[in-house]
Design a protein around this motif. Structure first.
Motif, PDB file in Angstrom:
ATOM      1  N   SER A  45     -14.239  -7.139  -4.485  1.00 22.30           N
ATOM      2  CA  SER A  45     -13.684  -6.501  -3.285  1.00 22.30           C
ATOM      3  C   SER A  45     -13.178  -7.581  -2.346  1.00 22.30           C
ATOM      4  CB  SER A  45     -14.759  -5.653  -2.587  1.00 22.30           C
ATOM      5  OG  SER A  45     -15.888  -6.445  -2.260  1.00 22.30           O
ATOM      6  N   GLY A  46     -12.441  -7.128  -1.326  1.00 17.74           N
ATOM      7  CA  GLY A  46     -11.891  -8.075  -0.359  1.00 17.74           C
ATOM      8  C   GLY A  46     -10.776  -7.446   0.450  1.00 17.74           C
ATOM      9  N   ILE A  47      -9.864  -8.289   0.927  1.00 14.73           N
ATOM     10  CA  ILE A  47      -8.722  -7.858   1.743  1.00 14.73           C
ATOM     11  C   ILE A  47      -7.445  -8.301   1.041  1.00 14.73           C
ATOM     12  CG2 ILE A  47      -7.618  -8.014   4.008  1.00 14.73           C
ATOM     13  CD1 ILE A  47     -10.322  -6.702   4.091  1.00 14.73           C
ATOM     14  N   SER A  48      -6.484  -7.381   0.939  1.00 11.17           N
ATOM     15  CA  SER A  48      -5.217  -7.719   0.304  1.00 11.17           C
ATOM     16  C   SER A  48      -4.334  -8.514   1.272  1.00 11.17           C
ATOM     17  CB  SER A  48      -4.492  -6.452  -0.145  1.00 11.17           C
ATOM     18  OG  SER A  48      -3.885  -5.815   0.973  1.00 11.17           O
ATOM     19  N   GLN A  49      -3.248  -9.029   0.783  1.00  9.92           N
ATOM     20  CA  GLN A  49      -2.321  -9.768   1.633  1.00  9.92           C
ATOM     21  C   GLN A  49      -1.648  -8.870   2.667  1.00  9.92           C
ATOM     22  OE1 GLN A  49      -0.128 -10.304  -2.160  1.00  9.92           O
ATOM     23  NE2 GLN A  49       1.708 -10.338  -0.867  1.00  9.92           N
ATOM     24  N   PHE A  50      -1.805  -7.531   2.475  1.00 12.82           N
ATOM     25  CA  PHE A  50      -1.216  -6.571   3.420  1.00 12.82           C
ATOM     26  C   PHE A  50      -2.230  -6.129   4.475  1.00 12.82           C
ATOM     27  CE2 PHE A  50       0.679  -6.066  -0.791  1.00 12.82           C
ATOM     28  CZ  PHE A  50       1.995  -6.419  -0.518  1.00 12.82           C
ATOM     29  N   LEU A  93       0.694  -1.275  10.310  1.00 10.42           N
ATOM     30  CA  LEU A  93       0.075  -0.302   9.408  1.00 10.42           C
ATOM     31  C   LEU A  93      -1.353   0.011   9.859  1.00 10.42           C
ATOM     32  CD1 LEU A  93       1.218  -1.642   5.911  1.00 10.42           C
ATOM     33  CD2 LEU A  93       2.201   0.252   7.213  1.00 10.42           C
ATOM     34  N   GLN A  94      -1.649   1.311   9.884  1.00  8.27           N
ATOM     35  CA  GLN A  94      -3.013   1.770  10.128  1.00  8.27           C
ATOM     36  C   GLN A  94      -3.541   2.342   8.810  1.00  8.27           C
ATOM     37  OE1 GLN A  94      -4.534   1.346  13.042  1.00  8.27           O
ATOM     38  NE2 GLN A  94      -6.466   2.330  12.480  1.00  8.27           N
ATOM     39  N   PHE A  95      -4.732   1.887   8.383  1.00  5.75           N
ATOM     40  CA  PHE A  95      -5.235   2.260   7.063  1.00  5.75           C
ATOM     41  C   PHE A  95      -6.239   3.400   7.185  1.00  5.75           C
ATOM     42  CE2 PHE A  95      -4.108  -2.280   6.756  1.00  5.75           C
ATOM     43  CZ  PHE A  95      -3.080  -2.170   5.825  1.00  5.75           C
ATOM     44  N   VAL A  96      -5.927   4.493   6.504  1.00  3.18           N
ATOM     45  CA  VAL A  96      -6.750   5.700   6.544  1.00  3.18           C
ATOM     46  C   VAL A  96      -7.867   5.574   5.506  1.00  3.18           C
ATOM     47  CG1 VAL A  96      -6.764   8.206   6.304  1.00  3.18           C
ATOM     48  CG2 VAL A  96      -4.739   7.047   7.232  1.00  3.18           C
ATOM     49  N   GLY A  97      -9.095   5.799   5.956  1.00  4.41           N
ATOM     50  CA  GLY A  97     -10.230   5.735   5.035  1.00  4.41           C
ATOM     51  C   GLY A  97     -10.741   4.336   4.789  1.00  4.41           C
ATOM     52  N   ALA A  98     -10.293   3.370   5.585  1.00  3.97           N
ATOM     53  CA  ALA A  98     -10.729   1.988   5.377  1.00  3.97           C
ATOM     54  C   ALA A  98     -12.229   1.842   5.606  1.00  3.97           C
ATOM     55  CB  ALA A  98      -9.948   1.047   6.291  1.00  3.97           C
ATOM     56  N   ASP A  99     -12.750   2.507   6.657  1.00  3.29           N
ATOM     57  CA  ASP A  99     -14.193   2.404   6.939  1.00  3.29           C
ATOM     58  C   ASP A  99     -15.026   2.882   5.761  1.00  3.29           C
ATOM     59  OD1 ASP A  99     -13.645   1.393   9.402  1.00  3.29           O
ATOM     60  OD2 ASP A  99     -14.108   3.222  10.522  1.00  3.29           O
ATOM     61  N   GLN A 100     -14.588   3.966   5.122  1.00  9.12           N
ATOM     62  CA  GLN A 100     -15.335   4.499   3.983  1.00  9.12           C
ATOM     63  C   GLN A 100     -15.309   3.533   2.789  1.00  9.12           C
ATOM     64  OE1 GLN A 100     -13.328   6.157   5.930  1.00  9.12           O
ATOM     65  NE2 GLN A 100     -14.044   8.253   6.293  1.00  9.12           N
ATOM     66  N   ILE A 101     -14.159   2.878   2.561  1.00  7.34           N
ATOM     67  CA  ILE A 101     -14.087   1.928   1.450  1.00  7.34           C
ATOM     68  C   ILE A 101     -14.977   0.716   1.729  1.00  7.34           C
ATOM     69  CG2 ILE A 101     -12.552   0.277   0.303  1.00  7.34           C
ATOM     70  CD1 ILE A 101     -10.414   2.352   0.210  1.00  7.34           C
ATOM     71  N   HIS A 158      -4.972   4.683   1.993  1.00  9.34           N
ATOM     72  CA  HIS A 158      -3.652   5.182   2.388  1.00  9.34           C
ATOM     73  C   HIS A 158      -3.234   4.460   3.672  1.00  9.34           C
ATOM     74  CE1 HIS A 158      -3.729   8.362  -0.575  1.00  9.34           C
ATOM     75  NE2 HIS A 158      -4.910   8.776  -0.128  1.00  9.34           N
ATOM     76  N   ALA A 159      -1.948   4.215   3.818  1.00  9.31           N
ATOM     77  CA  ALA A 159      -1.432   3.501   4.998  1.00  9.31           C
ATOM     78  C   ALA A 159      -0.530   4.418   5.822  1.00  9.31           C
ATOM     79  CB  ALA A 159      -0.675   2.247   4.578  1.00  9.31           C
ATOM     80  N   MET A 160      -0.661   4.302   7.128  1.00  5.54           N
ATOM     81  CA  MET A 160       0.216   5.027   8.065  1.00  5.54           C
ATOM     82  C   MET A 160       0.955   3.996   8.903  1.00  5.54           C
ATOM     83  SD  MET A 160      -2.156   8.199   9.400  1.00  5.54           S
ATOM     84  CE  MET A 160      -0.781   8.761  10.421  1.00  5.54           C
ATOM     85  N   GLU A 161       2.267   4.149   8.941  1.00  4.43           N
ATOM     86  CA  GLU A 161       3.077   3.200   9.710  1.00  4.43           C
ATOM     87  C   GLU A 161       3.220   3.690  11.141  1.00  4.43           C
ATOM     88  OE1 GLU A 161       7.289   0.737   9.317  1.00  4.43           O
ATOM     89  OE2 GLU A 161       6.807   2.346   7.901  1.00  4.43           O
ATOM     90  N   GLU A 162       2.881   2.823  12.094  1.00  2.00           N
ATOM     91  CA  GLU A 162       2.951   3.183  13.500  1.00  2.00           C
ATOM     92  C   GLU A 162       4.327   2.837  14.070  1.00  2.00           C
ATOM     93  OE1 GLU A 162      -0.398   1.224  15.302  1.00  2.00           O
ATOM     94  OE2 GLU A 162      -1.749   2.860  14.720  1.00  2.00           O
ATOM     95  N   ALA A 163       4.546   3.224  15.325  1.00  8.29           N
ATOM     96  CA  ALA A 163       5.867   3.049  15.957  1.00  8.29           C
ATOM     97  C   ALA A 163       6.289   1.585  15.997  1.00  8.29           C
ATOM     98  CB  ALA A 163       5.837   3.635  17.366  1.00  8.29           C
ATOM     99  N   ASN A 164       5.358   0.706  16.204  1.00  5.83           N
ATOM    100  CA  ASN A 164       5.699  -0.724  16.284  1.00  5.83           C
ATOM    101  C   ASN A 164       5.823  -1.375  14.919  1.00  5.83           C
ATOM    102  OD1 ASN A 164       3.073  -0.758  15.476  1.00  5.83           O
ATOM    103  ND2 ASN A 164       2.279  -1.904  17.250  1.00  5.83           N
ATOM    104  N   GLY A 165       5.709  -0.594  13.861  1.00  8.75           N
ATOM    105  CA  GLY A 165       5.866  -1.120  12.510  1.00  8.75           C
ATOM    106  C   GLY A 165       4.590  -1.594  11.858  1.00  8.75           C
ATOM    107  N   PRO A 200       0.816  -1.222   0.000  1.00  2.00           N
ATOM    108  CA  PRO A 200       0.000   0.000   0.000  1.00  2.00           C
ATOM    109  C   PRO A 200       0.845   1.266   0.000  1.00  2.00           C
ATOM    110  CG  PRO A 200      -0.005  -1.028   2.162  1.00  2.00           C
ATOM    111  CD  PRO A 200       0.666  -1.994   1.249  1.00  2.00           C
ATOM    112  N   ASN A 201       0.244   2.317  -0.534  1.00  2.00           N
ATOM    113  CA  ASN A 201       0.915   3.611  -0.585  1.00  2.00           C
ATOM    114  C   ASN A 201       0.918   4.224   0.829  1.00  2.00           C
ATOM    115  OD1 ASN A 201       2.075   5.793  -2.161  1.00  2.00           O
ATOM    116  ND2 ASN A 201       0.230   6.944  -1.622  1.00  2.00           N
ATOM    117  N   LYS A 202       2.113   4.593   1.335  1.00  2.00           N
ATOM    118  CA  LYS A 202       2.225   5.117   2.688  1.00  2.00           C
ATOM    119  C   LYS A 202       2.150   6.636   2.676  1.00  2.00           C
ATOM    120  CE  LYS A 202       5.030   1.266   4.423  1.00  2.00           C
ATOM    121  NZ  LYS A 202       6.329   0.882   5.051  1.00  2.00           N
ATOM    122  N   VAL A 203       1.425   7.164   3.672  1.00  2.00           N
ATOM    123  CA  VAL A 203       1.298   8.611   3.815  1.00  2.00           C
ATOM    124  C   VAL A 203       2.678   9.192   4.130  1.00  2.00           C
ATOM    125  CG1 VAL A 203       0.248  10.467   5.156  1.00  2.00           C
ATOM    126  CG2 VAL A 203      -1.070   8.411   4.624  1.00  2.00           C
ATOM    127  N   GLY A 204       3.035  10.250   3.433  1.00  2.00           N
ATOM    128  CA  GLY A 204       4.330  10.890   3.649  1.00  2.00           C
ATOM    129  C   GLY A 204       5.390  10.413   2.688  1.00  2.00           C
TER     130      GLY A 204
END
Length: 537
Positions: free
Chosen positions: A323-328, A287-295, A278-285, A243-247
């Motif tokens: 639709s579905g869930i990716s391996q990530f 991924l938190q997905f932004v906008g997942a609920d909307q999708i 969009h994906a945000m990487e947290e401190a523990n490595g 996934p494309n990471k924010v930043g």
């Protein structure tokens, strides 16, 4: 009383006694049948008539039996004449020449001497010779015929008496009206509930779920949500990039990006694009997905609508393909790829669309809006950036981006794993109707009617005119409480003075403050479809 005897020229006199007796008996029998004289004796003459020549029974007797009956085929009344003894001498008219012509029995004109015929002995019947069919074709005999002879035999020339050579433009049939099916396609699991207003509510429990949310709640912290596939999910393992990471720099395969996700081409399905978070990487490595609920929410809606492909307006809704869930671990949505750009790119800044294009756009977008309103789905964000086209030369508008769609019930109501949270407000603020700003405003499907009115205004007067109108009415729309339609129209009327009358009527009908007066998309569409073609050009 019996008919008066006559003695016309040419009648037969001095007949042998036995023939005179026979004719007298016939005459008495006929008068009995006509009711002119009472029956006498045992009516033995009946046998005499029956025993007469076979050809005389039938048509001759039928005419005599009914004195009011005219000859049906020729329309000539049959009037018998009599001699002094009451004998029938002749009948004038068109009749069967019985006994006179063995081959041609149909006499078109002339006088039949019935008295003579009645006295003639029966002509013996001679059977025709047996039918001798021609010998069958020998094998290969037909093959010797020329192709032209065969063609002439198979297709003989035929013309009706009134037939004339076709003229240019004649014989062209008008295009058939398409027959729509507003119900789910055959075999669909979708269940519906009908409302009193005729619209339908899609039972969310009947829609196959492709994504399951798992939410971990903790006090004072944001919920952690993970997503899992279901039996209805599409398997894309090994087909997607990370996934494309924010930043980070945007991936080269990304061709569009927004607040709730980005789009990539999906080459494994022809003419398809995939929407991801969009994906945000947290401190523990992790991924938190932004906008997942909307999708996930958009996926549920488009999955349900994909079961109504034969309904009117379905072609004006973006097509769902999986639709579905990716391996990530991120949710994804696969839709048809739109290569014709957005409506915002097609509308000039200083003027509206040309009239033919404007009518095509109005029909298409109103059809799509009516499709949604009839299924109790409120899009809430009908703006030019969300109206797409399949190809550059296409004039069929397609409604996309359902991530802010909502409803009070049904598939578009905000829910998660079967839990219903009801209506949730959304969409771009500047295109929302006045009731959205009211504390006690009533939220209905006519929110989209107002959105559509602003959209039609932009298509009719251009991007700059639309923005100027929204700026000067912003304070009016945002105030709470009762609003004056006349004051609003004072801003609107000068803007649409040069717009075609049917489009004017649609815009004004959709931009009514009173919900009872505001048109539905279906009512507005009728104003466009009822316009004669020559008035639309």
């Amino acid at each position: 009383m019996p008919a008066q005897p006559q003695n016309p020229a040419g009648n037969q006199e001095n007949l042998p006694p036995e023939q005179e007796q026979w004719l007298d008996a016939v005459e008495r029998a006929l008068n009995v049948r006509l009711g002119e004289i009472p029956p006498q004796g045992d009516n033995a003459v009946e046998d005499m008539i029956v025993d007469g020549p076979e050809e005389e029974r039938g048509e001759f007797m039928a005419i005599v039996e009914d004195e009011e009956q005219e000859n049906i085929e020729e329309g000539i009344e049959q009037r018998p004449t009599h001699d002094q003894q009451g004998r029938i001498i002749e009948e004038q008219g068109e009749f069967l020449a019985l006994g006179d012509d063995e081959d041609e029995r149909d006499i078109e004109r002339g006088v039949e001497q019935r008295g003579v015929d009645l006295r003639q002995p029966e002509i013996p019947f001679e059977a025709p010779p047996p039918y001798d069919p021609p010998p069958p074709y020998e094998a290969g005999e037909q093959e010797d015929m020329d192709d032209e002879e065969f063609e002439e035999l198979e297709r003989p020339e035929h013309r009706e008496l009134h037939q004339h050579d076709p003229q240019p433009g004649e014989g062209e049939q008008p295009p058939e009206r398409r027959v729509y099916n507003e119900m789910p396609q055959a075999g669909s699991p979708i269940r519906l509930n009908r409302k009193n207003d005729g619209t339908m509510v899609i039972d969310r429990r009947s829609v196959p779920a492709t994504i399951k949310a798992k939410r971990e709640r903790s006090l004072g912290r944001r919920d952690k949500v993970t997503y899992e596939p279901t039996e209805h999910s599409m398997n894309v393992e090994g087909l997607l990039t990370p996934p494309n990471k924010v930043g980070n720099e945007r991936l080269q395969s990304v061709f569009a990006s927004g607040a709730t996700g980005y789009l990539q081409k999906f080459p494994d399905i022809e003419d398809s694009a995939i929407k991801r978070c969009h994906a945000m990487e947290e401190a523990n490595g992790s991924l938190q997905f932004v906008g997942a609920d909307q999708i996930v929410h958009e996926t549920k809606i488009l999955t349900a609508l994909s079961h109504f492909k034969d309904a009117k307006g379905a072609e004006n809704i973006i097509e769902y393909r999986g639709s579905g869930i990716s391996q990530f671990g991120d949710p994804f949505l696969i839709m048809e790829e739109m290569n014709g750009g957005t409506l915002a790119n097609r509308i000039p800044d200083d003027r509206g669309l040309e009239e033919p294009q404007l009518n095509d756009f109005a029909k298409g977008v109103l059809s799509g809006m009516a499709f949604l309103q009839n299924r109790n789905i409120i899009h809430q964000d009908l703006k030019a950036d969300n109206i797409l086209f399949r190809e550059n030369d296409s004039t069929v508008p397609v409604i996309s981006d359902f991530d802010t769609a909502s409803a009070h019930e049904g598939i578009a109501s905000d829910h998660e794993n079967g839990r219903d949270f009801g209506y949730r407000r959304g969409g771009s603020p500047d295109i929302q109707p006045p009731e959205v700003y009211d504390e006690n405003g009533q939220m209905t499907g006519k929110i989209d009617s107002w959105n559509g009115g602003v959209l039609m205004l932009q298509a009719a007067i251009g991007n700059e005119g639309r923005q100027a109108f929204l700026d000067e009415t912003a304070e009016f729309r945002a105030q709470d409480g009762r609003r004056d339609q006349g004051l609003y129209d004072a801003f609107l009327d000068p803007r649409i003075a040069n717009v075609p009358p049917n489009i004017q009527a649609v815009i004004k009908g959709l931009l009514k403050i009173d919900l009872n007066e505001r048109m539905t998309a279906e009512q507005a569409l009728a104003l466009i479809e009822d316009q004669p073609e020559d008035e639309q050009q």
